[in-house]
Each structure stands twice: as C-alpha cells, then as structure tokens.
Design an enzyme around this catalytic site. Sequence first.
Site, PDB file in Angstrom:
ATOM      1  N   ARG A  13     -48.426 109.849-103.822  1.00 20.70           N
ATOM      2  CA  ARG A  13     -49.743 109.211-103.889  1.00 20.70           C
ATOM      3  C   ARG A  13     -50.844 110.241-104.146  1.00 20.70           C
ATOM      4  O   ARG A  13     -51.882 109.899-104.714  1.00 20.70           O
ATOM      5  CB  ARG A  13     -50.008 108.432-102.609  1.00 20.70           C
ATOM      6  CG  ARG A  13     -49.164 107.168-102.577  1.00 20.70           C
ATOM      7  CD  ARG A  13     -49.356 106.359-101.346  1.00 20.70           C
ATOM      8  NE  ARG A  13     -48.899 104.999-101.572  1.00 20.70           N
ATOM      9  CZ  ARG A  13     -48.838 104.059-100.644  1.00 20.70           C
ATOM     10  NH1 ARG A  13     -49.214 104.336 -99.426  1.00 20.70           N
ATOM     11  NH2 ARG A  13     -48.426 102.857-100.932  1.00 20.70           N
ATOM     12  N   LYS A  48     -36.153  92.171 -95.063  1.00 15.21           N
ATOM     13  CA  LYS A  48     -36.536  90.810 -94.703  1.00 15.21           C
ATOM     14  C   LYS A  48     -36.736  89.908 -95.912  1.00 15.21           C
ATOM     15  O   LYS A  48     -37.576  90.169 -96.763  1.00 15.21           O
ATOM     16  CB  LYS A  48     -37.806  90.845 -93.859  1.00 15.21           C
ATOM     17  CG  LYS A  48     -37.558  91.457 -92.487  1.00 15.21           C
ATOM     18  CD  LYS A  48     -38.836  91.627 -91.705  1.00 15.21           C
ATOM     19  CE  LYS A  48     -39.317  90.311 -91.125  1.00 15.21           C
ATOM     20  NZ  LYS A  48     -40.634  90.469 -90.465  1.00 15.21           N
ATOM     21  N   GLY A  93     -42.158 101.579-100.589  1.00 18.78           N
ATOM     22  CA  GLY A  93     -42.059 102.911 -99.994  1.00 18.78           C
ATOM     23  C   GLY A  93     -40.625 103.359 -99.803  1.00 18.78           C
ATOM     24  O   GLY A  93     -40.277 104.507-100.107  1.00 18.78           O
ATOM     25  N   GLY A 153     -46.962  96.707-100.737  1.00 19.82           N
ATOM     26  CA  GLY A 153     -47.433  95.335-100.565  1.00 19.82           C
ATOM     27  C   GLY A 153     -48.315  94.887-101.721  1.00 19.82           C
ATOM     28  O   GLY A 153     -48.235  93.741-102.170  1.00 19.82           O
TER      29      GLY A 153
HETATM   30  P1  ADP Z   1     -39.393  98.824 -99.588  1.00 22.39           P
HETATM   31  O1  ADP Z   1     -40.160  99.718 -98.652  1.00 22.39           O
HETATM   32  O2  ADP Z   1     -38.751  99.582-100.705  1.00 22.39           O
HETATM   33  O3  ADP Z   1     -40.217  97.651-100.056  1.00 22.39           O
HETATM   34  P2  ADP Z   1     -38.275  97.297 -97.409  1.00 22.39           P
HETATM   35  O4  ADP Z   1     -39.266  97.903 -96.482  1.00 22.39           O
HETATM   36  O5  ADP Z   1     -38.408  95.864 -97.755  1.00 22.39           O
HETATM   37  O6  ADP Z   1     -38.168  98.182 -98.750  1.00 22.39           O
HETATM   38  O7  ADP Z   1     -36.815  97.461 -96.783  1.00 22.39           O
HETATM   39  C1  ADP Z   1     -36.273  98.711 -96.482  1.00 22.39           C
HETATM   40  C2  ADP Z   1     -35.375  98.648 -95.285  1.00 22.39           C
HETATM   41  O8  ADP Z   1     -34.364  97.675 -95.430  1.00 22.39           O
HETATM   42  C3  ADP Z   1     -34.641  99.954 -95.085  1.00 22.39           C
HETATM   43  O9  ADP Z   1     -35.110 100.550 -93.897  1.00 22.39           O
HETATM   44  C4  ADP Z   1     -33.178  99.574 -94.995  1.00 22.39           C
HETATM   45  O10 ADP Z   1     -32.482 100.262 -93.983  1.00 22.39           O
HETATM   46  C5  ADP Z   1     -33.243  98.099 -94.695  1.00 22.39           C
HETATM   47  N1  ADP Z   1     -32.030  97.391 -95.110  1.00 22.39           N
HETATM   48  C6  ADP Z   1     -31.510  97.298 -96.339  1.00 22.39           C
HETATM   49  N2  ADP Z   1     -30.344  96.637 -96.324  1.00 22.39           N
HETATM   50  C7  ADP Z   1     -30.106  96.281 -95.046  1.00 22.39           C
HETATM   51  C8  ADP Z   1     -29.041  95.588 -94.390  1.00 22.39           C
HETATM   52  N3  ADP Z   1     -28.004  95.109 -95.066  1.00 22.39           N
HETATM   53  N4  ADP Z   1     -29.138  95.410 -93.056  1.00 22.39           N
HETATM   54  C9  ADP Z   1     -30.198  95.900 -92.383  1.00 22.39           C
HETATM   55  N5  ADP Z   1     -31.220  96.570 -92.936  1.00 22.39           N
HETATM   56  C10 ADP Z   1     -31.174  96.762 -94.258  1.00 22.39           C
HETATM   57 MG    MG Z   2     -40.613  99.506 -96.559  1.00 24.72          MG
END
Ligand code: ADP
Ligand code: MG
Length: 397
Positions: free
Chosen positions: A38, A199, A352, A375
């Site tokens: 960033r 999620k 992130g 977001g």
């Molecule tokens: P980003 O920051 O790239 O948008 P998110 O914050 O939505 O991604 O999700 C990232 C998190 O999702 C990571 O910490 C990862 O460990 C978790 N994750 C991915 N797959 C699984 C899974 N099958 N079970 C539990 N947690 C998961």
């Molecule tokens: Mg994240």
Amino acid sequence: MRRLRTLGDLGDLFGTTVLVRCDFNVPLENGRITDDLRITATAPTLRELRDKGATLVLCSHLGRPKGEVVDRFRLDPVAERLSEVLEKKVKKLDQVVGPEVKAAVIGAGAGDVILLENLRFEPGETANDPAFADQLASLAGRYVNDAFGAAHRAHASVVGVAERLPSAAGRLMQREVEVLSRLLEGAEEPYVAILGGAKVSDKLGTVNALVENVDALLIGGAMAFSFLAAAGGQVGRSLVEPDRFDEVRRAVGTAEEKGVLIQLPEDVVAAPEPSLDAKRETVRADAIPSNLMGLDIGPRSVEEFARTIADARTILWNGPMGVFELEPFSAGTRGVAKAVAGAKGFSVVGGGDSLAALRKFDLLDAIDHPSTGGGASLEFLEGRQLPGIAVLMDDTA
Ligand code: ADP
Ligand code: MG
C-alpha cells in the site's frame, strides 16, 4: 455519463498545499511492516505531486484505534518506510489536527512531505464530523484521494474533505477504478472468477454480482462447504453457514439460468482440526467423514481449477483456497496462485490474505493488478457506489 476527476483536473499545483488521503493501513507485527504494497502503490501519485511543486500533507488511518490515541497504531513506521520509498525525509507529526499541525504545514516548502498522525485517533474521522472535516480541509488548498481501500467509508478524510476542497483521484485510485470498472462491464472473455476465504456471508454479494458477468466461478476455501452442503453434500465438521444455504441455492440457480459454470472442489484435504501436526486425508469434497473438516482443496481440484484459469482472458481472484497460513493446508492456494500467475489472461487479485499468500509464494510480481482494496474492491464489484469515489466524480453531458 459520470467521470472521475484526476490529477490533471486540479490545475497548476506549483506552490500549492495538497492534502492527500492515503491508505497506509499496512499489516504490522511487533511494530514492523510486514507488507508495504500500500505504501509503494501510492508512491507514483506522491512523486507526481512533488514534481509539480506541491507541498504534501498526507493522512491515513491504521488499524481500529476507535477515536483515541493508541501508541501501537501510530504512523511512525509508515513514515520511516515512506521516506525510503520516496528518497525524501517525511516529516511525521504526532497530532492529526491542531495548532502544531497548522504551524508545521505553514512552515513547509515546495516538495516537502508531512505525514499527519493516525486519522482514527480522532472520533470525528469515522463520524464524518463537520468540524473535524473543516479542520482537516483548512490545512490545504487541494485534496487528492489515493486511498482506494477506504473508498467504501463515508469518513471525514474520504468524503467530508472532498466536499470542501477542489478534489481529485490520485493515480492509484484512478487505476483501481479503471481496472475494476472493466471487470464490471467489458471484461474480455472467458472471464473467470475465483473466490475463497473463510466466510460465505462475506462474499455472497460478490457471488450474486459476478454471476451476471463471468463465464465461470471457481469456489474454494471454507465458503465452498456452504455450496456443497446446500446441495446435499456431506461436509463433516467443515465451516458452514446454514442460514445462508437458501441464498447459496438461489445464486446457483441464477448461474444455471445464465449459463455460468460454477466449479466446486472435487476433493479436499481434511483433518480433525487446523493444526500443523494434524493427521491429514484427501477425501471427496461431498463425502467428508463426520469427524474431519475440509481445510484445503485437493490436488484434483487444483488441476481442474488450473485448467479453467489457463483458458481465461480475464481472471479475478479473491480469497485463499484453504488455511494457507499452515503449511500442510497451503498446497491448494499455492496451486491456484501459480495458475493465476502463469495464466496469459489479465489477472486481478484483491483481499489482504490472498495478496499475503501471493507474496509468501513469491508470485506477486506476476499479477497484472494486485488491488489494494479488500472490502472496497468487493463492494465495487457488487456494483455499489462507493462514497469516496462518488464525491470525486463529475456529471458529463
Ligand atoms: P481475503 O483477505 O483474501 O479476502 P478472507 O479474509 O476472506 O480472504 O479469508 C482468508 C481466511 O480464510 C484465511 O485466514 C484462511 O485460513 C481462511 N480459510 C480458507 N479456507 C478455509 C477452510 N477450508 N477452513 C477454514 N478457514 C479457511
Ligand atoms: Mg482477509
């Protein structure tokens, strides 16, 4: 038509003071910056403004200090890194507004760079308090917003100040808007989106918007289990959100109507719990034993996903395929990261954790557009108006 105002719209900047809203909300560990994307991404805007003879007053938030001074969220580490990146000593102040700040700004000359303290030490920031916005605006004659990552927040430094000063988007903001607009309409096809992460509730809005646009939607991460379970699969103890199953089924129905391929993992790496020494098994994604949880997509899924990604001309990726932070469950995310990095299509990655994964695998440089907004990029891709962008737009005939 609506058009984003950019730096050229601000006129001659020689001798002016420009307040620049940056997104210096970088990840910190024990006071050290672990990822400076960033900071480096906004440097071109700052260099251009300095070259034009402006005095720069920079501002940003960092973390969630909730309207009070929290020492670990001070911006000193940012100032240090930014000084290196700009090859120019950045003068870091310990207040956001007030007489000392005013005096420092008055004393600064052309090309000088001042960094205000963390905006969110002031309760007026998130409240978009008019008096606080007035104080910030009084520091400069022009306003530039380069903080795409904060564009979805109607805060004082994002919206309030833009309403008070001649304002425009910086180069990073401009590029984010250009690239992400192209993903909303006019993306070259095949257009493939890959979604993952923890999620499903965080990303259903994005799913619903993407099915209107993409040719294929690949779903991994924990959110895949809500899709698998909603269709009747056995997902064991995997993370699911049953209150979202109806919405998931509706999204799948829309995808079918539109001829969008929804690709779910065929196999997953499962274990009793997410730990380094847990006993792993690769099992069918829709037949996970009841004592295990799916923690990564399996090798066959990686192969299938990689095939779709290789054929794409436009690729959007947001959200890791598994718990990549733990080595035993990182192969799926690594495999998809390699596929995206090696694909000939135009690649955009946001989020992130997804960017952290790319950095960890040393593949970040192979991505055409690493989006600095987590977001904000998701909300943008849902087709929503972001307040920080709307305020920088002009109506054109
Ligand atoms: P980003 O920051 O790239 O948008 P998110 O914050 O939505 O991604 O999700 C990232 C998190 O999702 C990571 O910490 C990862 O460990 C978790 N994750 C991915 N797959 C699984 C899974 N099958 N079970 C539990 N947690 C998961
Ligand atoms: Mg994240």
